[in-house]
Design a protein around this motif. Structure first.
Motif, PDB file in Angstrom:
ATOM      1  N   THR A  31      31.125  39.160  25.411  1.00 19.29           N
ATOM      2  CA  THR A  31      30.509  40.059  26.387  1.00 19.29           C
ATOM      3  C   THR A  31      29.003  39.876  26.534  1.00 19.29           C
ATOM      4  OG1 THR A  31      30.361  41.773  24.685  1.00 19.29           O
ATOM      5  CG2 THR A  31      32.268  41.839  26.155  1.00 19.29           C
ATOM      6  N   TYR A  32      28.387  39.139  25.634  1.00 19.00           N
ATOM      7  CA  TYR A  32      26.939  38.959  25.687  1.00 19.00           C
ATOM      8  C   TYR A  32      26.588  37.488  25.936  1.00 19.00           C
ATOM      9  CZ  TYR A  32      25.972  43.565  23.661  1.00 19.00           C
ATOM     10  OH  TYR A  32      25.863  44.911  23.451  1.00 19.00           O
ATOM     11  N   GLN A  33      25.504  37.280  26.651  1.00 18.31           N
ATOM     12  CA  GLN A  33      24.910  35.958  26.683  1.00 18.31           C
ATOM     13  C   GLN A  33      24.082  35.804  25.416  1.00 18.31           C
ATOM     14  OE1 GLN A  33      22.803  33.969  30.192  1.00 18.31           O
ATOM     15  NE2 GLN A  33      21.040  34.551  28.933  1.00 18.31           N
ATOM     16  N   GLY A  35      21.371  33.403  23.088  1.00 19.85           N
ATOM     17  CA  GLY A  35      20.365  32.383  23.295  1.00 19.85           C
ATOM     18  C   GLY A  35      19.466  32.175  22.099  1.00 19.85           C
ATOM     19  N   VAL A  50      20.768  28.561  25.978  1.00 17.64           N
ATOM     20  CA  VAL A  50      21.625  29.736  26.137  1.00 17.64           C
ATOM     21  C   VAL A  50      23.083  29.300  26.233  1.00 17.64           C
ATOM     22  CG1 VAL A  50      19.921  31.216  27.230  1.00 17.64           C
ATOM     23  CG2 VAL A  50      21.362  29.738  28.644  1.00 17.64           C
ATOM     24  N   SER A  52      26.621  31.240  27.695  1.00 17.92           N
ATOM     25  CA  SER A  52      27.138  32.445  28.344  1.00 17.92           C
ATOM     26  C   SER A  52      28.387  32.932  27.624  1.00 17.92           C
ATOM     27  CB  SER A  52      27.457  32.146  29.803  1.00 17.92           C
ATOM     28  OG  SER A  52      28.606  31.314  29.885  1.00 17.92           O
ATOM     29  N   SER A  53      28.819  34.113  28.005  1.00 17.72           N
ATOM     30  CA  SER A  53      30.047  34.634  27.416  1.00 17.72           C
ATOM     31  C   SER A  53      31.233  33.725  27.726  1.00 17.72           C
ATOM     32  CB  SER A  53      30.320  36.049  27.925  1.00 17.72           C
ATOM     33  OG  SER A  53      30.389  36.053  29.337  1.00 17.72           O
ATOM     34  N   SER A  56      29.405  28.513  29.020  1.00 15.86           N
ATOM     35  CA  SER A  56      28.490  27.589  29.698  1.00 15.86           C
ATOM     36  C   SER A  56      27.166  27.536  28.959  1.00 15.86           C
ATOM     37  CB  SER A  56      28.261  28.035  31.134  1.00 15.86           C
ATOM     38  OG  SER A  56      29.469  28.065  31.854  1.00 15.86           O
ATOM     39  N   THR A  57      26.567  26.359  28.907  1.00 15.44           N
ATOM     40  CA  THR A  57      25.311  26.185  28.177  1.00 15.44           C
ATOM     41  C   THR A  57      24.208  25.685  29.103  1.00 15.44           C
ATOM     42  OG1 THR A  57      25.883  23.925  27.520  1.00 15.44           O
ATOM     43  CG2 THR A  57      26.497  25.701  26.011  1.00 15.44           C
ATOM     44  N   ASN A  58      22.994  25.979  28.714  1.00 18.79           N
ATOM     45  CA  ASN A  58      21.840  25.506  29.456  1.00 18.79           C
ATOM     46  C   ASN A  58      20.680  25.335  28.482  1.00 18.79           C
ATOM     47  OD1 ASN A  58      20.437  24.624  31.651  1.00 18.79           O
ATOM     48  ND2 ASN A  58      20.281  26.612  32.663  1.00 18.79           N
ATOM     49  N   SER A  99      22.911  41.686  27.483  1.00 17.95           N
ATOM     50  CA  SER A  99      23.856  42.016  28.535  1.00 17.95           C
ATOM     51  C   SER A  99      23.043  42.592  29.679  1.00 17.95           C
ATOM     52  CB  SER A  99      24.891  43.014  28.018  1.00 17.95           C
ATOM     53  OG  SER A  99      24.276  44.259  27.771  1.00 17.95           O
TER      54      SER A  99
END
Length: 115
Positions: A31-33, A35, A50, A52-53, A56-58, A99
């Protein structure tokens, strides 16, 4: 409330590797991103990576191809694998969980890259 505790920092020579860990006090990754941020002396805190829930990464451009963010959902652990470290990677690294309504930080772990 969520507690985040980082570990794994230290002193490493240029070109070396470290793996940072962030332990979350409860299951939040769905439920949380999550990072990793860093703050060097005299500079603003910056986003490093980061996830994502949804997974996905960045990454910030300066670490692409060298750093990798991942997580272990069963153990509530977030990781940052750092390879080919450079002196400019020296900073305090912080774990973050956010969030739409809340934003949590760990206490930070020092990474020093020096010969």
């Amino acid at each position: 409330q969520v507690q985040l505790v980082e570990s794994g920092g230290g002193l490493v020579q240029p070109g070396g590797s470290l793996r940072l860990s962030c332990a979350a006090s409860r299951s939040i990754f769905s439920t949380y991103q999550m990072g990793w941020y860093r703050q060097a002396p005299g500079k603003q805190r910056e986003l490093v990576a980061v996830i994502s829930s949804g997974g996905s990464t960045n990454y910030v451009d300066s670490v692409k191809g060298r750093f990798s963010i991942s997580r272990d959902n069963a153990k509530n652990l977030l990781y940052l694998q750092m390879n080919s470290l450079k002196p400019e990677d020296t900073a305090v690294y912080y774990c973050n969980a956010r969030s739409l309504t809340v934003n949590y930080w760990g206490q930070g772990t020092q990474v020093t890259v020096s010969s």
